[in-house]
Design a protein around this motif. Structure first.
Motif, PDB file in Angstrom:
ATOM      1  N   LEU A 228      10.066 -16.203  -3.686  1.00 21.29           N
ATOM      2  CA  LEU A 228      10.510 -16.993  -4.839  1.00 21.29           C
ATOM      3  C   LEU A 228      11.168 -18.285  -4.381  1.00 21.29           C
ATOM      4  O   LEU A 228      11.111 -19.302  -5.066  1.00 21.29           O
ATOM      5  CB  LEU A 228      11.480 -16.183  -5.701  1.00 21.29           C
ATOM      6  CG  LEU A 228      11.873 -16.816  -7.032  1.00 21.29           C
ATOM      7  CD1 LEU A 228      10.659 -16.992  -7.947  1.00 21.29           C
ATOM      8  CD2 LEU A 228      12.934 -15.985  -7.736  1.00 21.29           C
ATOM      9  N   GLY A 229      11.794 -18.232  -3.207  1.00 19.84           N
ATOM     10  CA  GLY A 229      12.433 -19.428  -2.675  1.00 19.84           C
ATOM     11  C   GLY A 229      13.926 -19.242  -2.484  1.00 19.84           C
ATOM     12  O   GLY A 229      14.479 -18.169  -2.750  1.00 19.84           O
ATOM     13  N   PHE A 230      14.581 -20.298  -2.030  1.00 19.45           N
ATOM     14  CA  PHE A 230      16.023 -20.265  -1.819  1.00 19.45           C
ATOM     15  C   PHE A 230      16.755 -20.142  -3.151  1.00 19.45           C
ATOM     16  O   PHE A 230      16.403 -20.811  -4.133  1.00 19.45           O
ATOM     17  CB  PHE A 230      16.499 -21.528  -1.107  1.00 19.45           C
ATOM     18  CG  PHE A 230      16.030 -21.648   0.314  1.00 19.45           C
ATOM     19  CD1 PHE A 230      16.636 -20.917   1.328  1.00 19.45           C
ATOM     20  CD2 PHE A 230      14.978 -22.492   0.638  1.00 19.45           C
ATOM     21  CE1 PHE A 230      16.209 -21.033   2.642  1.00 19.45           C
ATOM     22  CE2 PHE A 230      14.542 -22.609   1.948  1.00 19.45           C
ATOM     23  CZ  PHE A 230      15.147 -21.878   2.955  1.00 19.45           C
ATOM     24  N   HIS A 231      17.779 -19.315  -3.176  1.00 20.01           N
ATOM     25  CA  HIS A 231      18.533 -19.099  -4.412  1.00 20.01           C
ATOM     26  C   HIS A 231      18.999 -20.419  -5.018  1.00 20.01           C
ATOM     27  O   HIS A 231      18.781 -20.674  -6.210  1.00 20.01           O
ATOM     28  CB  HIS A 231      19.744 -18.206  -4.137  1.00 20.01           C
ATOM     29  CG  HIS A 231      20.570 -17.939  -5.357  1.00 20.01           C
ATOM     30  ND1 HIS A 231      20.488 -16.775  -6.072  1.00 20.01           N
ATOM     31  CD2 HIS A 231      21.489 -18.708  -6.010  1.00 20.01           C
ATOM     32  CE1 HIS A 231      21.310 -16.827  -7.105  1.00 20.01           C
ATOM     33  NE2 HIS A 231      21.933 -17.994  -7.074  1.00 20.01           N
ATOM     34  N   GLU A 232      19.643 -21.248  -4.224  1.00 21.61           N
ATOM     35  CA  GLU A 232      20.219 -22.487  -4.738  1.00 21.61           C
ATOM     36  C   GLU A 232      19.148 -23.401  -5.326  1.00 21.61           C
ATOM     37  O   GLU A 232      19.335 -24.006  -6.389  1.00 21.61           O
ATOM     38  CB  GLU A 232      20.980 -23.212  -3.625  1.00 21.61           C
ATOM     39  CG  GLU A 232      21.688 -24.473  -4.094  1.00 21.61           C
ATOM     40  CD  GLU A 232      22.499 -25.125  -2.986  1.00 21.61           C
ATOM     41  OE1 GLU A 232      23.066 -26.202  -3.236  1.00 21.61           O
ATOM     42  OE2 GLU A 232      22.568 -24.554  -1.880  1.00 21.61           O
ATOM     43  N   THR A 233      18.005 -23.491  -4.672  1.00 17.77           N
ATOM     44  CA  THR A 233      16.929 -24.362  -5.148  1.00 17.77           C
ATOM     45  C   THR A 233      16.336 -23.847  -6.446  1.00 17.77           C
ATOM     46  O   THR A 233      16.165 -24.604  -7.413  1.00 17.77           O
ATOM     47  CB  THR A 233      15.820 -24.460  -4.081  1.00 17.77           C
ATOM     48  OG1 THR A 233      16.382 -24.977  -2.869  1.00 17.77           O
ATOM     49  CG2 THR A 233      14.698 -25.371  -4.549  1.00 17.77           C
ATOM     50  N   VAL A 234      16.003 -22.571  -6.488  1.00 17.40           N
ATOM     51  CA  VAL A 234      15.406 -22.000  -7.692  1.00 17.40           C
ATOM     52  C   VAL A 234      16.377 -22.076  -8.858  1.00 17.40           C
ATOM     53  O   VAL A 234      16.008 -22.443  -9.984  1.00 17.40           O
ATOM     54  CB  VAL A 234      14.965 -20.542  -7.446  1.00 17.40           C
ATOM     55  CG1 VAL A 234      14.400 -19.928  -8.723  1.00 17.40           C
ATOM     56  CG2 VAL A 234      13.933 -20.480  -6.328  1.00 17.40           C
ATOM     57  N   GLU A 235      17.628 -21.737  -8.611  1.00 13.58           N
ATOM     58  CA  GLU A 235      18.654 -21.759  -9.664  1.00 13.58           C
ATOM     59  C   GLU A 235      18.760 -23.141 -10.303  1.00 13.58           C
ATOM     60  O   GLU A 235      18.901 -23.275 -11.530  1.00 13.58           O
ATOM     61  CB  GLU A 235      19.992 -21.343  -9.071  1.00 13.58           C
ATOM     62  CG  GLU A 235      21.166 -21.391 -10.018  1.00 13.58           C
ATOM     63  CD  GLU A 235      21.206 -20.238 -11.005  1.00 13.58           C
ATOM     64  OE1 GLU A 235      22.017 -20.316 -11.950  1.00 13.58           O
ATOM     65  OE2 GLU A 235      20.444 -19.275 -10.847  1.00 13.58           O
ATOM     66  N   SER A 236      18.673 -24.185  -9.499  1.00 11.77           N
ATOM     67  CA  SER A 236      18.821 -25.552 -10.000  1.00 11.77           C
ATOM     68  C   SER A 236      17.668 -25.978 -10.899  1.00 11.77           C
ATOM     69  O   SER A 236      17.799 -26.940 -11.668  1.00 11.77           O
ATOM     70  CB  SER A 236      18.947 -26.532  -8.825  1.00 11.77           C
ATOM     71  OG  SER A 236      17.715 -26.638  -8.120  1.00 11.77           O
ATOM     72  N   GLU A 237      16.548 -25.260 -10.816  1.00  9.03           N
ATOM     73  CA  GLU A 237      15.354 -25.640 -11.579  1.00  9.03           C
ATOM     74  C   GLU A 237      15.137 -24.780 -12.824  1.00  9.03           C
ATOM     75  O   GLU A 237      14.189 -25.010 -13.580  1.00  9.03           O
ATOM     76  CB  GLU A 237      14.126 -25.545 -10.669  1.00  9.03           C
ATOM     77  CG  GLU A 237      14.176 -26.524  -9.490  1.00  9.03           C
ATOM     78  CD  GLU A 237      13.082 -26.290  -8.469  1.00  9.03           C
ATOM     79  OE1 GLU A 237      12.397 -25.234  -8.563  1.00  9.03           O
ATOM     80  OE2 GLU A 237      12.919 -27.146  -7.580  1.00  9.03           O
TER      81      GLU A 237
END
Length: 253
Positions: A228-237
């Protein structure tokens, strides 16, 4: 009602053993995910949904010293293989209630036959009180629990609605009748495995579409893989009303 996310990862957890994937190498604690499970508490009651291979550590980390029972969504290993570690609770409390589909109960009896033995039972084995869950509401003390019957790539699975909180993991499809049980629920938790489609789990796009159909006030994504990807990156989107759950996250409803 207080919800503690004991684990938010997929079947291998994050990091995966031996993986050099960037998310597995991340130093962000939110990118480290144990196998998926939640603790649901209200009043003096505490129930766990699923009991995977990380159960012992999850109980220690969350400082849980009493559980009133375990609800099982289905019988896959990442949801049941911590079953033996209910022993400390049994030794202090006595028989531990479990709630599951009859197929899941049969699987537990096969895998953990010593727990269910009625003759010459090993004295160190725990004992459980079995409660078969069908697709009808049931009571846990003063709280009505509504099972949500879902499909997990051809396998029946249960989600559960506890009042204003609905928890669904390993879901790929719900029929319209089951959707009606959760439409407008204040807080929804739903699985979102990865970006690319998967045969038995929702990917991110499908999970967001699912949330849009349910229309909760707040939604959390769980059962997350490194893909899914890095938590911080996904969360920001994500949309404002949607967040990635992470291990140890606590919410109050």
């Amino acid at each position: 009602m207080k919800i503690t996310f004991l684990g938010t990862g997929t079947s291998q957890g994050i990091p995966i053993i031996g993986s050099k994937h960037p998310v597995c190498l991340s130093t962000d604690p939110k990118d480290k995910r144990l196998r998926v499970s939640v603790l649901v508490e209200w009043g003096n009651y505490a129930y766990v949904v699923d009991c995977g291979p990380d159960f012992r550590y999850q109980m220690l980390r969350a400082q849980v010293d009493k559980i009133d029972g375990i609800l099982f969504t289905h019988e896959h290993a990442d949801h049941v293989m911590g079953f033996d570690d209910i022993r400390p609770f049994y030794f202090r409390q006595g028989d531990i209630p479990i709630y599951a589909h009859k197929r899941v109960i049969a699987s537990l009896k096969y895998r953990f036959d010593y727990v269910f033995a009625t003759e010459n039972k090993y004295p160190g084995a725990p004992t459980v009180r079995v409660n078969e869950v069908t697709n009808t509401p049931f009571k846990l003390h003063d709280l009505e629990v509504i099972p949500i019957n879902g499909d997990h790539g051809g396998l029946q699975v249960f989600g559960f609605r506890f009042g204003g909180f609905a928890y669904l993991t390993d879901i790929k499809r719900l029929d319209d009748k089951e959707f009606e049980k959760i439409v407008g629920v204040p807080v929804l938790v739903i699985n979102a495995l990865r970006i690319k489609p998967h045969p038995s789990h929702l990917n991110l796009e499908e999970a967001l579409a699912f949330i849009e159909k349910v229309k909760p006030k707040k939604a959390y994504l769980t059962h997350i893989s490194h893909l899914l990807g890095f938590h911080e990156t996904v969360e920001s989107e994500l949309p404002d009303h949607v967040s990635l759950a992470f291990d140890t996250l606590q919410i109050t409803i």
